[in-house]
Design an enzyme around this catalytic site. Structure first.
Site, mmCIF file in Angstrom:
data_model
loop_
_atom_site.group_PDB
_atom_site.id
_atom_site.type_symbol
_atom_site.label_atom_id
_atom_site.label_comp_id
_atom_site.label_asym_id
_atom_site.label_seq_id
_atom_site.Cartn_x
_atom_site.Cartn_y
_atom_site.Cartn_z
ATOM 1 N N SER A 119 0.810 -1.220 0.000
ATOM 2 C CA SER A 119 0.000 0.000 0.000
ATOM 3 C C SER A 119 0.841 1.267 0.000
ATOM 4 O O SER A 119 0.342 2.341 -0.335
ATOM 5 C CB SER A 119 -0.950 0.021 1.200
ATOM 6 O OG SER A 119 -0.230 0.129 2.413
ATOM 7 N N LYS A 136 1.580 4.265 7.366
ATOM 8 C CA LYS A 136 0.791 5.131 6.496
ATOM 9 C C LYS A 136 1.171 6.598 6.755
ATOM 10 O O LYS A 136 1.800 6.931 7.764
ATOM 11 C CB LYS A 136 -0.712 4.979 6.767
ATOM 12 C CG LYS A 136 -1.299 3.605 6.500
ATOM 13 C CD LYS A 136 -1.416 3.296 5.031
ATOM 14 C CE LYS A 136 -2.150 1.976 4.796
ATOM 15 N NZ LYS A 136 -1.384 0.810 5.271
#
Length: 209
Positions: free
Chosen positions: A126, A163
């Site tokens: 991701s 993230k």
């Protein structure tokens, strides 16, 4: 001037050295272009090709893969042993013995005297848009707060995720860099930040860790 390099090549090499020492991982091609006002990616790769041909760097066909290879530009060989964490149980101290999978040698320059630094293994792709790939190890500076836009490790259940963190009206948005993935939105009080990412280690052969 380094022997065999043009002034521009030497400036780019120095930028690579300074960036890696400061951030713990190499710059992207776009970041190099921005630093030197080079308008195209090809314009940057021409200089990188020259540095590679002359034996100063090596690159792989992945983002942020530049490595300094010339013996005269190697950092000191001092290392520190950082714990590589596995599954992280909520409510248990981050560096509890049962959570440590292994101890990994890391260049001391990457840790920069950070107390309690540890490693996490990246799972999934991701964050590949930022050059963070599956099985990479990220160096984490322990902290429970972060600024908007920081690259952080956040605990979701018993799994740590890496993230970009965005704060928005009482909620936290954990933003991936790959468009195929949607942001993770949670309530701000449920966001357990465990640290900020300050470095990255990659094993190209998949054998070391």
């Amino acid at each position: 001037m380094a022997k065999g390099l043009t002034k521009r090549q030497e400036s780019i090499l120095q930028f690579l050295l300074d960036y890696i020492q400061k951030e713990g991982f190499p710059p992207s091609i776009r970041e190099i272009g921005k630093q030197f006002h080079i308008g195209s990616l090809r314009g940057v790769t021409v200089h990188l090709d020259a540095l590679e041909r002359k034996g100063f760097i090596a690159r792989a066909n992945t983002p942020r893969s530049i490595r300094i290879t010339h013996p005269a530009y190697q950092p000191s060989r001092r290392v520190v042993m950082l714990p590589l964490l596995g599954q992280i149980a909520a409510g248990v101290p981050i560096l509890a013995q049962e959570q440590v999978e292994d101890l990994i040698p890391v260049p001391s320059e990457m840790v920069r005297n950070i107390e309690g630094a540890f490693l996490l293994r990246v799972r999934g792709d991701s964050m590949s848009g930022e050059g963070i790939l599956p099985r990479d190890l990220v160096v984490v500076k322990p902290q429970q707060v972060a600024n908007h836009g920081d690259l952080v490790a956040v605990l979701l259940g018993e799994e740590a995720t890496v993230k970009r963190i965005h704060f928005d009206t009482g909620r936290v948005k954990l933003v991936p860099s790959k468009p195929a993935y949607n942001p993770i939105i949670i309530e701000q009080e449920d966001a357990r930040i465990i640290g900020r990412i300050v470095g990255l280690i990659r094993d190209y052969e998949g054998m070391a860790f």
